[in-house]
Design a protein around this motif. Structure first.
Motif, mmCIF file in Angstrom:
data_model
loop_
_atom_site.group_PDB
_atom_site.id
_atom_site.type_symbol
_atom_site.label_atom_id
_atom_site.label_comp_id
_atom_site.label_asym_id
_atom_site.label_seq_id
_atom_site.Cartn_x
_atom_site.Cartn_y
_atom_site.Cartn_z
ATOM 1 N N ARG A 144 -4.727 2.210 -4.731
ATOM 2 C CA ARG A 144 -4.411 0.818 -3.999
ATOM 3 C C ARG A 144 -3.565 0.188 -5.067
ATOM 4 O O ARG A 144 -3.724 -0.925 -5.553
ATOM 5 N N GLN B 294 2.307 0.729 -3.797
ATOM 6 C CA GLN B 294 2.281 1.432 -2.309
ATOM 7 C C GLN B 294 2.082 0.268 -0.987
ATOM 8 O O GLN B 294 1.615 0.694 -0.154
ATOM 9 N N GLU C 157 -2.112 -6.913 -4.787
ATOM 10 C CA GLU C 157 -1.186 -6.394 -3.478
ATOM 11 C C GLU C 157 -0.674 -7.475 -2.950
ATOM 12 O O GLU C 157 0.696 -7.326 -2.189
ATOM 13 N N TYR D 35 -1.346 3.644 0.611
ATOM 14 C CA TYR D 35 -2.004 2.670 -0.399
ATOM 15 C C TYR D 35 -3.549 3.088 -0.863
ATOM 16 O O TYR D 35 -3.646 3.063 -2.070
ATOM 17 N N ALA E 164 -1.119 -3.921 3.165
ATOM 18 C CA ALA E 164 -1.591 -3.207 2.062
ATOM 19 C C ALA E 164 -2.657 -2.052 2.844
ATOM 20 O O ALA E 164 -2.540 -0.965 2.694
#
Lengths: 463, 225
Positions: free
Chosen positions: A81, A85, B138, A76, A70
């Motif tokens: 963030r 992405q 993430e 990203y 990431a």
């Protein structure tokens, strides 16, 4: 399977088609037609079965979903963030799904893939350096672009771009005649100031064959003149080919692999014809990648090397400065804080990181060079790589992407950025236009010419 | 039951597991294609091997790769987890007793205290891996049920092993559970994402060769992984 007049699975191969597609301003009709374009699942799955071997198959399979990629992705970082992405997500949600569904995907899905492949990845290959499993998502996105291109899901500008290469063997409509005329014109113009200067076309057996980026003859021919001046002052025995002079490859950005091969073969044919000892290209990153790093594989050269040693411009320049062929007047060196943009395509992709710094050591007064952070192969994409710069549909996303480079440049405190890559140069110009941070940017050629210590006999006689 | 699980079943497990991993390694190499991968492996083998080894070392030595340095917390947990996972079963005294009985050979063994610490480290590491999957957006977005299942398969032998080792509950039951979960883990190696046990080395080697041959190695600059 309804295919449109402009948006279809067939590459552009004639001047007529090319002009017609160009006349569809902004690709209005093109994108409208794309909404009705069918996916040929069988062909898609067939292509995957034929071309997806160990490497990409394993990468898709063993991705541990750890998310460590990431932070490696500048897109990203600049896009708040958002998890969408994350490189791993981007590739799993596109290529991963196509593979999982054995090619049975629909139009809407392919359009999402297109947007992801061209506006959420610049194929900068940075994530590959940060994946513990050695998964390079830039490579996978290149692969995905190829699949998308073959199905007609490619941004309008890149369909045209690869069409240009197919029709003109150049990224712009510069014909062989245009090119040779430009060389003659530039030689005449420049000769006034540099007596004896020539741009020799098709000279057999020269020491160096020079190739460039079609933007130069089309939009800034002074770049060719500058190259000629430096070769002239360095006393090089050089030449340009009349055919095979263009080394860029928008087809590489488009994923039109057949066209890539044709382009680079054209350059290699020029090498075979003119038999230079070495070749060098202009200050361009993707052109170098296409002609020197990937090109040998497209044309099937088993050693992975071009027919003769092929230098990036920075390699030739460093050598000329190192060996004293070009001399710098120390009083004219850059005496202001200056930074350097490391281009992904020849730094991360060919290790040319130290050679650019060697050039810096000759042309910048000690103490004035400021590194970007991070730097060298850890540097970020300029923000406009992989075709991003040229795609109108994704301009907003591209402008957002420029922010990373803007922040990096602002952090150096420099007002001058050296960018020995056409694409980086364009991106940095655009970022100044967009964000007005008061910077200047330059290729190496004009900088070096200004500070040359020119031998007496090369100067005009009557002055 | 015990005799079957530690006898024929264990043999089959080892055969399938290690044989399977070997097959995967061989298949990987056979599936490489210089033209599709765009790496001239054969003519530049020396550069390739050099790049490959540098790339593997950078990622198996803690804090060597830049990735490990920019994420120190993760790096500690990651390495602790993997070291516990690999070292404990191989150097555990109880396992080596079995090895001695079967072949008359044994490896150096860990003191009980150290083995305990390593086993617990592995469990705690596994727990952290689960927590970060839940906590970080993430990681959450790419996590699937399959990822949790694999962590469960991996830590199950440690959980059952520790319960048996502390003799909580029915020792025989937990011993059986330990053997079965251990065998499930071994059997999963070649067929699931756990194949990264071997494919990590293959993939890392390949990318290292890519960099070593065409992306800088032949220009005399090693990648600063």
């Amino acid at each position: 399977m309804p295919e449109g007049q402009f948006c279809n699975k067939t590459p552009i191969t004639t001047d007529e088609q090319l002009k017609a597609t160009l006349n569809d301003k902004g690709g209005k009709q093109y994108y409208e037609e794309m909404n009705h374009l069918d996916v040929d699942s069988e062909k898609l799955w067939g292509a995957i079965q034929k071309t997806m071997k160990s490497r990409i198959k394993t990468w898709l399979e063993i991705c541990a979903h750890c998310g460590l990629c990431a932070e490696s992705c500048f897109l990203y970082q600049v896009n708040g963030r958002v998890p969408e992405q994350v490189p791993s997500y981007k590739i799993q949600a596109t290529l991963g799904q196509i593979v999982k569904k054995k090619g049975k995907v629909d139009n809407e899905f392919m359009q999402m893939c297109m947007e992801t492949a061209w506006s959420k990845c610049t194929c900068c290959n940075r994530c590959g350096m940060y994946c513990p499993h050695g998964i390079d998502m830039g490579i996978m996105f290149g692969y995905l672009r190829g699949l998308l291109y073959s199905q007609g899901f490619v941004p309008w500008e890149l369909k045209i771009g690869s069409g240009m290469h197919r029709v003109y063997r150049a990224q712009m409509d510069v014909t062989m005649e245009d090119w040779v005329e430009t060389c003659e014109w530039m030689a005449e113009e420049t000769e006034e100031e540099w007596p004896g200067l020539e741009i020799p076309v098709d000279k057999v057996g020269a020491d160096i064959m020079y190739t460039c980026n079609a933007r130069e003859p089309k939009h800034y021919p002074e770049d060719i003149a500058e190259a000629a001046i430096l070769f002239h002052v360095a006393g090089e025995n050089w030449t340009v080919p009349s055919e095979g002079w263009e080394q860029t490859s928008l087809s590489m950005f488009a994923g039109d692999w057949e066209c890539c091969k044709d382009n680079v073969q054209n350059v290699y044919d020029a090498i075979e014809r003119l038999k230079p000892k070495r070749a060098t290209g202009t200050e361009c990153g993707h052109a170098h990648r296409a002609t020197v790093i990937e090109g040998p594989y497209w044309t099937g050269r088993p050693d992975g090397q071009p027919p003769v040693p092929f230098l990036h411009y920075v390699e030739w320049l460093a050598e000329a400065l190192r060996t004293g062929k070009l001399k710098i007047d120390p009083s004219k060196r850059i005496k202001e804080p200056v930074t350097l943009q490391d281009s992904c395509n020849y730094v991360r992709n060919q290790g040319l990181k130290d050679i650019t710094r060697e050039i810096i050591s000759y042309i910048v007064e000690p103490g004035y060079f400021v590194e970007m952070a991070p730097t060298k192969e850890h540097n970020y994409c300029c923000g406009g790589g992989g075709g991003f710069n040229g795609i109108g549909k994704y301009r907003e996303q591209r402008n957002m992407a420029l922010r990373k480079k803007m922040d990096q440049i602002l952090d150096t405190g420099c007002k001058l950025v050296i960018a020995p890559c056409h694409n980086c140069w364009d991106a940095i110009r655009d970022l100044e236009e967009e964000y007005e941070i008061g910077i200047r940017w330059s290729f190496l050629k004009p900088l070096v010419i200004k500070m040359l210590d020119v031998p007496e006999h090369l100067l005009p006689k009557d002055e | 039951m015990y005799d079957f699980l530690t006898g024929p079943m264990l043999w089959v497990t080892f055969l399938v597991s290690f044989g399977g991993l070997l097959v995967r390694a061989v298949m990987y190499v056979r599936g490489l294609n210089w033209q599709l991968d765009r790496v001239a492996y054969r003519p530049n083998m020396k550069y390739g091997l050099r790049g490959g080894i540098i790339s593997i070392l950078a990622f198996i030595i803690p804090f060597r790769a830049r990735l490990w340095r920019v994420r120190p917390g993760f790096t500690l947990i990651f390495f602790a987890f993997h070291i516990g996972l690999l070292v404990t079963p191989i150097l555990l005294e109880a396992h080596n007793v079995m090895l001695k009985e079967a072949f008359g050979i044994s490896l150096p063994t860990l003191p009980t205290g150290v083995a305990d610490v390593l086993a617990w480290t592995c469990l705690v590491g596994g727990l952290f891996m689960v927590l970060r999957r839940i906590a970080f957006p993430e990681v959450r977005i790419i996590t699937t049920f399959y990822d949790y299942l694999l962590i469960a398969i991996t830590v199950a032998p440690f959980i059952t092993g520790l319960i048996a080792r502390y003799e909580m509950g029915d020792y025989n039951f937990w011993l059986m559970a330990h053997i079965i979960t251990g065998e499930i883990w071994l059997l999963s190696l070649p067929f699931t994402k756990l194949s990264h046990a071997i494919l990590f080395f293959m993939s890392r080697m390949q990318l290292g060769m890519d960099y070593g041959i065409k992306r800088g190695g032949m220009k005399g600059s090693d990648m600063a992984w």
